[in-house]
Design a protein around this motif. Structure first.
Motif, PDB file in Angstrom:
ATOM      1  N   GLU A  18       0.904  -1.232  -0.005  1.00 27.45           N
ATOM      2  CA  GLU A  18      -0.009  -0.275   0.066  1.00 27.45           C
ATOM      3  C   GLU A  18       0.996   1.258  -0.063  1.00 27.45           C
ATOM      4  OE1 GLU A  18      -2.941   0.010   2.895  1.00 27.45           O
ATOM      5  OE2 GLU A  18      -3.844  -1.811   2.486  1.00 27.45           O
ATOM      6  N   LYS A  19       1.983   1.237   0.802  1.00 27.13           N
ATOM      7  CA  LYS A  19       2.955   2.379   0.763  1.00 27.13           C
ATOM      8  C   LYS A  19       3.294   2.749  -0.593  1.00 27.13           C
ATOM      9  CE  LYS A  19       7.643   3.550   2.274  1.00 27.13           C
ATOM     10  NZ  LYS A  19       8.145   3.797   1.165  1.00 27.13           N
ATOM     11  N   VAL A  20       3.849   1.878  -1.345  1.00 23.00           N
ATOM     12  CA  VAL A  20       4.496   1.666  -2.580  1.00 23.00           C
ATOM     13  C   VAL A  20       3.557   2.485  -3.483  1.00 23.00           C
ATOM     14  CG1 VAL A  20       5.839   0.914  -4.583  1.00 23.00           C
ATOM     15  CG2 VAL A  20       6.268   0.479  -2.271  1.00 23.00           C
ATOM     16  N   GLN A  21       2.269   1.888  -3.509  1.00 26.20           N
ATOM     17  CA  GLN A  21       1.332   1.966  -4.460  1.00 26.20           C
ATOM     18  C   GLN A  21       0.707   3.546  -4.366  1.00 26.20           C
ATOM     19  OE1 GLN A  21       0.193   0.590  -7.120  1.00 26.20           O
ATOM     20  NE2 GLN A  21       0.965  -1.503  -6.734  1.00 26.20           N
ATOM     21  N   HIS A  22       0.648   3.827  -2.992  1.00 27.55           N
ATOM     22  CA  HIS A  22       0.385   5.385  -2.570  1.00 27.55           C
ATOM     23  C   HIS A  22       1.404   6.255  -3.142  1.00 27.55           C
ATOM     24  CE1 HIS A  22      -0.946   8.991  -0.323  1.00 27.55           C
ATOM     25  NE2 HIS A  22       0.077   8.747   0.386  1.00 27.55           N
ATOM     26  N   GLU A  23       2.848   5.911  -2.889  1.00 27.72           N
ATOM     27  CA  GLU A  23       3.696   6.939  -3.379  1.00 27.72           C
ATOM     28  C   GLU A  23       3.811   6.855  -4.816  1.00 27.72           C
ATOM     29  OE1 GLU A  23       8.759   6.858  -3.494  1.00 27.72           O
ATOM     30  OE2 GLU A  23       7.640   5.473  -2.384  1.00 27.72           O
ATOM     31  N   HIS A  24       3.632   5.823  -5.661  1.00 32.50           N
ATOM     32  CA  HIS A  24       3.596   5.852  -7.019  1.00 32.50           C
ATOM     33  C   HIS A  24       2.283   6.809  -7.433  1.00 32.50           C
ATOM     34  CE1 HIS A  24       4.765   4.337 -10.938  1.00 32.50           C
ATOM     35  NE2 HIS A  24       3.446   4.408 -11.371  1.00 32.50           N
ATOM     36  N   GLY A  25       1.404   6.482  -6.998  1.00 31.30           N
ATOM     37  CA  GLY A  25       0.052   7.242  -7.130  1.00 31.30           C
ATOM     38  C   GLY A  25      -0.071   8.797  -7.184  1.00 31.30           C
ATOM     39  N   LEU A  26       0.866   9.065  -6.144  1.00 34.75           N
ATOM     40  CA  LEU A  26       1.374  10.570  -5.978  1.00 34.75           C
ATOM     41  C   LEU A  26       1.761  11.215  -7.125  1.00 34.75           C
ATOM     42  CD1 LEU A  26       2.220  10.578  -2.126  1.00 34.75           C
ATOM     43  CD2 LEU A  26      -0.136  11.484  -3.107  1.00 34.75           C
ATOM     44  N   VAL A  27       2.919  10.295  -7.608  1.00 32.69           N
ATOM     45  CA  VAL A  27       3.477  10.650  -8.588  1.00 32.69           C
ATOM     46  C   VAL A  27       2.850  10.936 -10.135  1.00 32.69           C
ATOM     47  CG1 VAL A  27       5.559  10.169 -10.343  1.00 32.69           C
ATOM     48  CG2 VAL A  27       5.680   9.835  -7.757  1.00 32.69           C
ATOM     49  N   VAL A  28       2.035   9.756 -10.320  1.00 32.04           N
ATOM     50  CA  VAL A  28       1.118   9.778 -11.337  1.00 32.04           C
ATOM     51  C   VAL A  28       0.259  11.062 -11.489  1.00 32.04           C
ATOM     52  CG1 VAL A  28      -0.506   8.661 -12.774  1.00 32.04           C
ATOM     53  CG2 VAL A  28       1.397   7.437 -11.906  1.00 32.04           C
ATOM     54  N   GLU A  29      -0.414  11.068 -10.329  1.00 31.03           N
ATOM     55  CA  GLU A  29      -1.447  12.354  -9.998  1.00 31.03           C
ATOM     56  C   GLU A  29      -0.578  13.517 -10.168  1.00 31.03           C
ATOM     57  OE1 GLU A  29      -5.178  13.926 -10.073  1.00 31.03           O
ATOM     58  OE2 GLU A  29      -4.435  11.734 -10.272  1.00 31.03           O
ATOM     59  N   ALA A  30       0.357  13.814  -9.690  1.00 31.71           N
ATOM     60  CA  ALA A  30       1.031  15.177 -10.075  1.00 31.71           C
ATOM     61  C   ALA A  30       1.416  15.484 -11.105  1.00 31.71           C
ATOM     62  CB  ALA A  30       2.433  15.348  -9.009  1.00 31.71           C
ATOM     63  N   ILE A  31       2.200  14.365 -12.013  1.00 34.92           N
ATOM     64  CA  ILE A  31       2.338  14.779 -13.432  1.00 34.92           C
ATOM     65  C   ILE A  31       1.220  14.917 -14.380  1.00 34.92           C
ATOM     66  CG2 ILE A  31       3.217  13.722 -15.571  1.00 34.92           C
ATOM     67  CD1 ILE A  31       5.067  11.855 -13.780  1.00 34.92           C
ATOM     68  N   ARG A  32      -0.086  14.229 -14.004  1.00 32.14           N
ATOM     69  CA  ARG A  32      -1.177  14.715 -14.641  1.00 32.14           C
ATOM     70  C   ARG A  32      -1.628  16.098 -14.558  1.00 32.14           C
ATOM     71  NH1 ARG A  32      -5.911  11.443 -15.562  1.00 32.14           N
ATOM     72  NH2 ARG A  32      -5.328   9.857 -14.223  1.00 32.14           N
ATOM     73  N   ASN A  33      -1.472  16.451 -13.233  1.00 30.85           N
ATOM     74  CA  ASN A  33      -2.032  17.949 -12.768  1.00 30.85           C
ATOM     75  C   ASN A  33      -0.962  19.074 -13.595  1.00 30.85           C
ATOM     76  OD1 ASN A  33      -4.168  16.887 -11.184  1.00 30.85           O
ATOM     77  ND2 ASN A  33      -3.033  17.092  -9.335  1.00 30.85           N
ATOM     78  N   GLN A  34       0.189  18.560 -13.724  1.00 33.39           N
ATOM     79  CA  GLN A  34       1.439  19.589 -14.169  1.00 33.39           C
ATOM     80  C   GLN A  34       1.089  19.563 -15.582  1.00 33.39           C
ATOM     81  OE1 GLN A  34       4.461  17.186 -12.687  1.00 33.39           O
ATOM     82  NE2 GLN A  34       5.030  19.027 -11.121  1.00 33.39           N
ATOM     83  N   LEU A  35       0.629  18.495 -16.338  1.00 35.35           N
ATOM     84  CA  LEU A  35       0.504  18.508 -17.883  1.00 35.35           C
ATOM     85  C   LEU A  35      -1.043  19.147 -18.348  1.00 35.35           C
ATOM     86  CD1 LEU A  35       2.451  15.303 -18.809  1.00 35.35           C
ATOM     87  CD2 LEU A  35       3.140  17.841 -19.079  1.00 35.35           C
ATOM     88  N   GLU A  36      -2.060  18.690 -17.628  1.00 33.36           N
ATOM     89  CA  GLU A  36      -3.165  19.111 -17.919  1.00 33.36           C
ATOM     90  C   GLU A  36      -3.466  20.640 -18.602  1.00 33.36           C
ATOM     91  OE1 GLU A  36      -5.950  17.765 -14.899  1.00 33.36           O
ATOM     92  OE2 GLU A  36      -6.293  15.831 -16.029  1.00 33.36           O
ATOM     93  N   PRO A  37      -3.002  21.490 -17.918  1.00 35.18           N
ATOM     94  CA  PRO A  37      -3.020  23.061 -18.397  1.00 35.18           C
ATOM     95  C   PRO A  37      -2.301  23.094 -19.796  1.00 35.18           C
ATOM     96  CG  PRO A  37      -2.232  23.071 -16.279  1.00 35.18           C
ATOM     97  CD  PRO A  37      -2.122  21.723 -16.533  1.00 35.18           C
ATOM     98  N   LEU A  38      -1.311  22.333 -20.282  1.00 34.92           N
ATOM     99  CA  LEU A  38      -0.749  22.315 -21.446  1.00 34.92           C
ATOM    100  C   LEU A  38      -1.426  21.393 -22.476  1.00 34.92           C
ATOM    101  CD1 LEU A  38       2.753  22.592 -20.017  1.00 34.92           C
ATOM    102  CD2 LEU A  38       1.527  24.571 -20.957  1.00 34.92           C
ATOM    103  N   ALA A  39      -2.103  20.518 -22.267  1.00 38.50           N
ATOM    104  CA  ALA A  39      -2.419  19.412 -22.970  1.00 38.50           C
ATOM    105  C   ALA A  39      -3.965  19.540 -23.559  1.00 38.50           C
ATOM    106  CB  ALA A  39      -2.210  18.055 -22.165  1.00 38.50           C
ATOM    107  N   ARG A  40      -4.275  18.997 -24.700  1.00 38.53           N
ATOM    108  CA  ARG A  40      -5.696  18.966 -25.185  1.00 38.53           C
ATOM    109  C   ARG A  40      -5.968  17.560 -25.083  1.00 38.53           C
ATOM    110  NH1 ARG A  40      -4.293  19.775 -30.291  1.00 38.53           N
ATOM    111  NH2 ARG A  40      -4.483  17.783 -31.100  1.00 38.53           N
TER     112      ARG A  40
END
Length: 449
Positions: free
Chosen positions: A297-319
């Motif tokens: 659960e710890k690793v999955q949580h840590e990995h999920g944070l990275v995925v979500e952050a990248i998504r949030n960083q890219l969404e303003p630039l992406a179609r």
């Protein structure tokens, strides 16, 4: 061009312009038979670069046709505007794959000041090499860059003659041997740092932070960095490889597994790489380690944070934005969770805009980014320099590719300083995190011993 002065410069290497002095550029290319890239890099008295990707592109460069530097919070924009001036009006006579590119990177912190072991490494610095050799599926090409057509043609002819005497292959040499190692962080200090981070996480201001260490290895002899990278290529064929050496100071090099971003036109590719376990001695052991990671659960949580952050960083630039399936990335000594992410840009963006939006990813910084940066600055006992920061290239069209400068070290004289870190989340155990960090030193340390 005066032939005698050209011969003197050729004997000593490739001439260079002072930092940020740019002029209109002309480049000429010629196809080569294969040549040893290590032999081309065999000089440390001038600027030299190497960039190699898992899909087969390999570029080496010598000398400086143009150099741009910047520092402070606006360094990404300033690098882009200065490079635009250098690339403006570029005339390239050759295939697209052999075009001039700007190679370099950024320090992790925008306030970075060069000091040992980071002498010569500004907060942001890129060079367009005077001489490039590019190997890809389209063959091997030599490119020379000058300020005038006849200058570029002359450099091309001279280096074509010079490379004809180089071997097609060069031995990767032997490891220099390690006489001693010294860590900047003791196990006791590490425990205190992790506990400090956990207190901030418990307080609700911080969700995740990546804390790092450095390890200084004293060598029996000076390290052959190109040879070390060649041995790393054989052991880690699915990783990037880079080398950045200045006229003064050390040579920063590494074999990072993580792509920060690549851009071709309006398409970008990136990935989340977070969570790690060792490889096993047998296939069953290997699978057991991987299962422990995917079930954690710890690793999955840590990995999920990275995925979500990248998504949030890219969404303003992406179609459009697509998150792929999570898989296990297996390297020679370590396994990671990996999730590919791709996007179609909504406008005409330069790759440095994407790099700035993504740096630092939570895989090397934390969540939220500003609080993680503050925690790293307050907690770590060494200067990260260019470690865990964007390393790569871009061209006149704003396309390019960057990796994250991890699994890396900086070589100075008979010392190599290595860097490694690990993500701290709510249920992190200092002893477990210590062991994971030591595992990440191994790729380069094993090649030095």
């Amino acid at each position: 061009m005066d032939r005698s002065s050209g011969e003197r410069r050729l004997a000593g290497g490739v001439d260079s312009l002072p930092a940020d002095e740019t002029t209109a550029l002309v480049s000429h290319s010629r196809e080569l038979e294969d040549v040893s890239f290590g032999a081309i890099l065999d000089a440390d008295a001038e600027s030299r670069v190497l960039w190699a990707t898992p899909d087969g592109l390999e570029v080496v460069g010598r000398g400086i046709a143009a150099r741009v530097t910047a520092s402070g919070p606006g360094r990404f924009d300033r690098i882009r505007s200065k490079a635009d001036a250098a690339f403006d009006g570029l005339e390239h006579d050759g295939p697209r794959v052999a075009r001039p590119r700007a190679f370099g990177g950024f320090a992790f912190h925008d306030g970075h000041e060069p000091s040992p072991p980071w002498s010569g490494f500004d907060a942001a610095s890129f060079v367009i090499p005077r001489i490039l050799v590019v190997r890809s599926d389209d063959g091997t090409w030599l490119t020379a860059v000058g300020s005038r057509d006849e200058e570029a043609a002359d450099w091309l002819a001279r280096w074509d003659d010079r490379l004809a005497d180089f071997p097609a292959m060069q031995p990767s040499g032997t490891s220099p041997g390690v006489t001693s190692t010294r860590r900047t962080t003791s196990p006791e200090d590490w425990t205190t740092q992790v506990e400090t981070a956990l207190e901030r996480i418990d307080g609700g201001d911080l969700t995740k932070v990546v804390l790092a260490q450095s390890l200084s290895a004293a060598l029996e002899a000076s390290v052959d960095v190109p040879g070390t990278l060649e041995r790393l290529r054989r052991r880690y064929p699915n990783c990037y490889r880079f080398l950045i050496g200045n006229e003064v100071g050390g040579t920063f090099f590494g074999a990072p597994p993580e792509r920060l971003v690549s851009k071709r036109g309006n398409r970008i590719e990136t990935e989340a790489l977070a969570g790690s376990v060792p490889r096993g001695e047998t296939p069953d052991e290997d699978d057991a380690h991987a299962a422990r990671m995917t079930d954690s659960e710890k690793v999955q949580h840590e990995h999920g944070l990275v995925v979500e952050a990248i998504r949030n960083q890219l969404e303003p630039l992406a179609r459009e934005l697509t998150v792929g399936d999570r898989t296990v990335r297996r390297l020679a000594t370590i396994q990671h969770l990996q999730t590919p992410i791709s996007a179609t840009l909504g406008g005409d963006s330069h790759i440095l805009e994407i790099v700035e939006a993504l740096h630092p990813t939570p895989a090397v910084g934390g969540v939220p980014p500003a609080t993680a940066w503050e925690t790293i600055h307050d907690t770590e006992t060494f200067e990260r320099g260019w470690y865990a920061a964007p390393i790569g290239w871009f061209d006149d069209a704003g396309d390019g590719e960057f990796a994250v400068g991890i699994r890396s070290g900086i070589a100075t004289d008979e010392t190599v300083t290595l860097f490694a870190g690990n993500g701290i989340v709510a249920d992190s155990d200092p002893r477990d995190e210590w062991e994971e960090v030591q595992l990440k030193f191994r790729p380069i340390l094993d090649e030095l011993r």
